[in-house]
Design a protein around this motif. Sequence first.
Motif, PDB file in Angstrom:
ATOM      1  N   GLN A 139       4.142   1.575   2.429  1.00  0.00           N
ATOM      2  CA  GLN A 139       3.399   2.775   2.832  1.00  0.00           C
ATOM      3  C   GLN A 139       4.233   3.637   3.775  1.00  0.00           C
ATOM      4  O   GLN A 139       4.306   4.860   3.633  1.00  0.00           O
ATOM      5  CB  GLN A 139       2.096   2.371   3.516  1.00  0.00           C
ATOM      6  CG  GLN A 139       1.254   3.559   3.971  1.00  0.00           C
ATOM      7  CD  GLN A 139       0.081   3.127   4.827  1.00  0.00           C
ATOM      8  OE1 GLN A 139       0.104   2.052   5.425  1.00  0.00           O
ATOM      9  NE2 GLN A 139      -0.938   3.964   4.885  1.00  0.00           N
ATOM     10  N   THR A 140       4.913   2.988   4.734  1.00  0.00           N
ATOM     11  CA  THR A 140       5.758   3.711   5.693  1.00  0.00           C
ATOM     12  C   THR A 140       6.889   4.431   4.977  1.00  0.00           C
ATOM     13  O   THR A 140       7.208   5.587   5.291  1.00  0.00           O
ATOM     14  CB  THR A 140       6.339   2.735   6.734  1.00  0.00           C
ATOM     15  OG1 THR A 140       5.271   2.071   7.400  1.00  0.00           O
ATOM     16  CG2 THR A 140       7.185   3.469   7.759  1.00  0.00           C
ATOM     17  N   ALA A 154      -4.425   0.583   3.513  1.00  0.00           N
ATOM     18  CA  ALA A 154      -4.502  -0.864   3.737  1.00  0.00           C
ATOM     19  C   ALA A 154      -3.568  -1.641   2.820  1.00  0.00           C
ATOM     20  O   ALA A 154      -3.897  -2.723   2.336  1.00  0.00           O
ATOM     21  CB  ALA A 154      -5.942  -1.327   3.518  1.00  0.00           C
ATOM     22  N   ILE A 155      -2.398  -1.087   2.575  1.00  0.00           N
ATOM     23  CA  ILE A 155      -1.411  -1.765   1.718  1.00  0.00           C
ATOM     24  C   ILE A 155      -0.711  -2.856   2.521  1.00  0.00           C
ATOM     25  O   ILE A 155      -0.121  -2.587   3.570  1.00  0.00           O
ATOM     26  CB  ILE A 155      -0.363  -0.774   1.182  1.00  0.00           C
ATOM     27  CG1 ILE A 155      -1.024   0.350   0.385  1.00  0.00           C
ATOM     28  CG2 ILE A 155       0.673  -1.498   0.330  1.00  0.00           C
ATOM     29  CD1 ILE A 155      -1.631  -0.080  -0.914  1.00  0.00           C
ATOM     30  N   PRO A 156      -0.735  -4.105   2.063  1.00  0.00           N
ATOM     31  CA  PRO A 156      -0.042  -5.180   2.786  1.00  0.00           C
ATOM     32  C   PRO A 156       1.470  -5.077   2.606  1.00  0.00           C
ATOM     33  O   PRO A 156       1.949  -4.402   1.690  1.00  0.00           O
ATOM     34  CB  PRO A 156      -0.581  -6.451   2.122  1.00  0.00           C
ATOM     35  CG  PRO A 156      -0.921  -6.023   0.729  1.00  0.00           C
ATOM     36  CD  PRO A 156      -1.411  -4.598   0.842  1.00  0.00           C
ATOM     37  N   GLU A 191      -3.264  -0.444  -4.160  1.00  0.00           N
ATOM     38  CA  GLU A 191      -3.122  -1.882  -4.349  1.00  0.00           C
ATOM     39  C   GLU A 191      -4.093  -2.365  -5.418  1.00  0.00           C
ATOM     40  O   GLU A 191      -5.253  -1.950  -5.450  1.00  0.00           O
ATOM     41  CB  GLU A 191      -3.409  -2.604  -3.029  1.00  0.00           C
ATOM     42  CG  GLU A 191      -3.351  -4.115  -3.126  1.00  0.00           C
ATOM     43  CD  GLU A 191      -3.880  -4.799  -1.873  1.00  0.00           C
ATOM     44  OE1 GLU A 191      -3.872  -6.036  -1.835  1.00  0.00           O
ATOM     45  OE2 GLU A 191      -4.304  -4.090  -0.942  1.00  0.00           O
ATOM     46  N   THR A 192      -3.618  -3.209  -6.316  1.00  0.00           N
ATOM     47  CA  THR A 192      -4.488  -3.881  -7.273  1.00  0.00           C
ATOM     48  C   THR A 192      -4.502  -5.365  -6.924  1.00  0.00           C
ATOM     49  O   THR A 192      -3.931  -5.774  -5.901  1.00  0.00           O
ATOM     50  CB  THR A 192      -3.991  -3.688  -8.718  1.00  0.00           C
ATOM     51  OG1 THR A 192      -2.733  -4.367  -8.878  1.00  0.00           O
ATOM     52  CG2 THR A 192      -3.815  -2.212  -9.042  1.00  0.00           C
ATOM     53  N   LEU A 209       0.943  -0.292  -6.734  1.00  0.00           N
ATOM     54  CA  LEU A 209       1.348   0.739  -7.682  1.00  0.00           C
ATOM     55  C   LEU A 209       1.704   2.027  -6.958  1.00  0.00           C
ATOM     56  O   LEU A 209       0.908   2.547  -6.171  1.00  0.00           O
ATOM     57  CB  LEU A 209       0.217   1.027  -8.683  1.00  0.00           C
ATOM     58  CG  LEU A 209      -0.389  -0.170  -9.420  1.00  0.00           C
ATOM     59  CD1 LEU A 209      -1.476   0.309 -10.377  1.00  0.00           C
ATOM     60  CD2 LEU A 209       0.669  -0.964 -10.159  1.00  0.00           C
ATOM     61  N   LEU A 210       2.905   2.519  -7.226  1.00  0.00           N
ATOM     62  CA  LEU A 210       3.352   3.805  -6.696  1.00  0.00           C
ATOM     63  C   LEU A 210       3.564   4.732  -7.884  1.00  0.00           C
ATOM     64  O   LEU A 210       4.418   4.479  -8.736  1.00  0.00           O
ATOM     65  CB  LEU A 210       4.655   3.641  -5.906  1.00  0.00           C
ATOM     66  CG  LEU A 210       5.377   4.928  -5.477  1.00  0.00           C
ATOM     67  CD1 LEU A 210       4.478   5.820  -4.622  1.00  0.00           C
ATOM     68  CD2 LEU A 210       6.670   4.590  -4.733  1.00  0.00           C
ATOM     69  N   SER A 211       2.777   5.793  -7.964  1.00  0.00           N
ATOM     70  CA  SER A 211       2.887   6.692  -9.115  1.00  0.00           C
ATOM     71  C   SER A 211       3.205   8.117  -8.682  1.00  0.00           C
ATOM     72  O   SER A 211       2.774   8.564  -7.613  1.00  0.00           O
ATOM     73  CB  SER A 211       1.585   6.687  -9.928  1.00  0.00           C
ATOM     74  OG  SER A 211       0.500   7.168  -9.157  1.00  0.00           O
TER      75      SER A 211
END
Length: 257
Positions: free
Chosen positions: A106-107, A134-136, A172-173, A178-180
Amino acid sequence: AVLVLTFVLFIFLFYKYVSREAELLKLKSNFVDSVSHTLKTPLTRISLLAENIASDWVRDKEKQKSFLKTIIAESHKMNDMINNMLNFSKIDAGKKHYDLKYDSIQTVVLSVISNYESYIRKLGFQLETEISGAIPNIRIDREAVKLMMINLLQNALKYTGETRYIKVCLEETKDAVLLSIEDRGFGITKKEQNKIFEKYYRTQSKRVRSLEGSGLGLYLVRDAMTAHGGEVLVESQVGKGSMFILVFPMSPGGMAE
């Protein structure tokens, strides 16, 4: 009969090998021409703008500031292209190393968006972002993720249609992050959607071939995603745009740090 069949098979395989080598040689030649032109364009812009400033032809402070911003932007563009070529050279020589560590994707994504947002909007694009908060942490190579994002953003800017729109989404799944990056540009035919990840390959569309490019960006993206244990997916319709999805797996067992 066996000898004749063996000889025919040998001729056939030799012909395929020679044809493949000739095709590769042609692609390399096109690549050199394209890269030379691609690097020459920003160099020319930088040189002209710098000469205008140095010779006091431009006295207006705001115009000088605008020229300097353009020089910086063109310098960054050249730097991105050179990084692509250096990374390709390392991959081709089998010397490319990815430094995978648990980190905040995320950063990294927000950093790239922050650096490119004003440039994207200046070109008249609507930029939409959906970044989950809230991406780990997952195992990534920060520089590789930046390079992939920059390549995909540059493609979205370059191959745009009448609708200037880019959307960046991070979510997040259950098993992956996933980064689109989505655009509403030229789009890619079904036939070419696998070929675009090959080195040197550039789509045969006349509109695309008239633009600057090296044919390395998506090849580098696929190599980096393979190193991350993930994959890059593409969804595209001609005339409507494309979406590239980077699928980053969670650590073994589906758990992130």
